[in-house]
Scaffold this motif. Structure first.
Motif, PDB file in Angstrom:
ATOM      1  N   HIS A 126      68.404  62.484  34.068  1.00 23.65           N
ATOM      2  CA  HIS A 126      67.425  61.895  33.266  1.00 23.65           C
ATOM      3  C   HIS A 126      67.226  60.658  33.652  1.00 23.65           C
ATOM      4  O   HIS A 126      68.027  59.659  33.981  1.00 23.65           O
ATOM      5  N   VAL A 127      65.729  60.207  33.553  1.00 21.66           N
ATOM      6  CA  VAL A 127      65.347  58.610  33.854  1.00 21.66           C
ATOM      7  C   VAL A 127      66.281  57.529  33.013  1.00 21.66           C
ATOM      8  O   VAL A 127      66.696  56.611  33.266  1.00 21.66           O
ATOM      9  N   LEU A 160      47.782  61.503  32.168  1.00 21.21           N
ATOM     10  CA  LEU A 160      49.464  61.321  31.632  1.00 21.21           C
ATOM     11  C   LEU A 160      49.194  60.389  30.426  1.00 21.21           C
ATOM     12  O   LEU A 160      49.515  60.778  29.437  1.00 21.21           O
ATOM     13  N   PHE A 163      55.888  57.308  30.968  1.00 26.38           N
ATOM     14  CA  PHE A 163      57.079  58.199  31.197  1.00 26.38           C
ATOM     15  C   PHE A 163      57.345  58.983  29.906  1.00 26.38           C
ATOM     16  O   PHE A 163      58.238  60.082  29.955  1.00 26.38           O
ATOM     17  N   VAL A 211      58.616  65.554  37.950  1.00 25.68           N
ATOM     18  CA  VAL A 211      59.999  64.378  37.850  1.00 25.68           C
ATOM     19  C   VAL A 211      61.110  65.412  37.908  1.00 25.68           C
ATOM     20  O   VAL A 211      62.120  64.878  38.590  1.00 25.68           O
ATOM     21  N   LEU A 233      55.487  62.143  30.606  1.00 29.14           N
ATOM     22  CA  LEU A 233      56.473  62.885  31.811  1.00 29.14           C
ATOM     23  C   LEU A 233      57.521  63.619  31.183  1.00 29.14           C
ATOM     24  O   LEU A 233      57.995  64.804  31.359  1.00 29.14           O
ATOM     25  N   GLU A 234      58.493  62.908  30.101  1.00 32.98           N
ATOM     26  CA  GLU A 234      59.417  63.507  29.366  1.00 32.98           C
ATOM     27  C   GLU A 234      59.034  64.495  28.568  1.00 32.98           C
ATOM     28  O   GLU A 234      59.744  65.641  28.459  1.00 32.98           O
ATOM     29  N   ASP A 260      56.765  70.206  36.285  1.00 33.32           N
ATOM     30  CA  ASP A 260      57.319  68.844  36.163  1.00 33.32           C
ATOM     31  C   ASP A 260      57.734  68.591  37.453  1.00 33.32           C
ATOM     32  O   ASP A 260      58.872  68.652  37.938  1.00 33.32           O
ATOM     33  N   MET A 297      51.155  71.870  33.531  1.00 36.26           N
ATOM     34  CA  MET A 297      51.167  70.733  34.415  1.00 36.26           C
ATOM     35  C   MET A 297      52.866  70.986  34.830  1.00 36.26           C
ATOM     36  O   MET A 297      53.623  71.330  34.129  1.00 36.26           O
TER      37      MET A 297
END
Ligand SMILES: [Fe+2]
Ligand SMILES: [Fe+2]
Lengths: 176, 104
Positions: free
Chosen positions: A12-13, B4, B91, A5, B94-95, A3, A1
């Motif tokens: 970083h979020v 996800l 999230f 993001v 995702l991380e 990335d 998959m």
């Protein structure tokens, strides 16, 4: 998959969240200084008033620096809501003491952010925050210099007037 | 399209080909860009669940508008609780994926 993001966001979020929190803090500082400026104006301390007007502007610039940093790096910066601004002070000394405390808490918050960057390997933001670390050091020194004036000069009668006139000088850096 | 995260009511997907995300709600599925996903996350994080239990939120509903007001959602208390878990889970995945792709 893929990335996705990372493709969109170079920070970083979690760091983005903390930066948004920092935006709120800088906005709060800006408004708090504006309230102090107003108090000084009403109490005929015009040099101190100017000092805090300027200080308020600077805090807004700090806020905008972070705001743009988040958006430039693909994040979403949120416009801060500001509340709980104190307008009541009993003296100029109390104002400068409050200002110092406020700066110290901002310093702590920046340091905390840098710590988090290290934990999450966000070297970009850590680098970005170096400017703020330096800035906070100088801000604390400025407020301390003001408080030193109170120790030296006292605030009886004419003293306060004279002290007010010295306020523009606290910004100047000491000769190296 | 890869899943996800799935919670009781919601499922999130990532689509590598379109470089976007999908969220399946009970009655419809919507497509989101990353910024829109961030905005959604912000709105969900701002939901104060406590108000559902201390009487401040009388109707016990949360209203969210997504993707530049293209979509309008109403969630009840149960769904709101699930929504928070769902966003955190999404999230986190995702991380995790970020960590896997960097180390690879
Ligand atoms: Fe600042
Ligand atoms: Fe400051």
């Amino acid at each position: 998959m893929k990335d996705l993001v990372r493709q969109k966001l170079s920070i970083h979020v979690d760091i983005m969240d903390l930066l948004n929190k920092q935006i709120e803090k800088e906005a709060h500082s800006s408004s708090a200084y504006l309230a102090m400026a107003s108090w000084c104006d009403h109490n005929a301390l015009s040099y101190s008033a100017d000092f805090f007007y300027e200080q308020s502007l600077e805090e807004r610039e700090h806020m905008m620096k972070i705001f743009r940093y988040i958006n430039d790096n693909g994040g979403t910066a949120f416009s801060p809501e500001v509340n709980n601004i104190n307008h009541d002070f009993k003296s100029l000394e109390e104002i400068f003491e409050t200002a110092l405390d406020q700066e110290i808490s901002i310093t702590k918050s920046i340091h905390n952010l840098v710590g988090k960057c290290r934990k999450l390997n966000d070297y970009t933001t850590e680098h970005f925050l170096q400017w703020f670390i330096q800035e906070q050091m100088e801000e604390e020194q400025t407020m301390r210099r003001a408080l030193e004036l109170f120790d030296l000069m006292g605030t009886d009668g004419l003293g306060l007037k004279l002290l007010d006139e010295r306020i523009p000088q606290i910004r100047e850096k000491r000769p190296e | 399209m890869k899943v996800l995260h799935q919670s009781q009511f919601f499922t999130s997907y990532q689509c590598d080909k379109k470089r976007c995300f999908f969220i399946a709600f009970p009655h419809k599925t919507i497509q989101l860009g990353f910024c829109q996903l961030l905005a959604f996350r912000q709105q969900v994080n701002k939901i104060d669940l406590e108000t559902h239990f201390n009487g401040k939120n009388h109707h016990g509903m949360e209203m969210l508008m997504l993707c530049n007001r293209q979509h309008f959602f109403i969630f009840n208390t149960l769904e709101s609780i699930d929504l928070k878990e769902f966003i955190t889970g999404t999230f986190t995945m995702l991380e995790l994926n970020s960590l896997l792709t960097t180390s690879a």
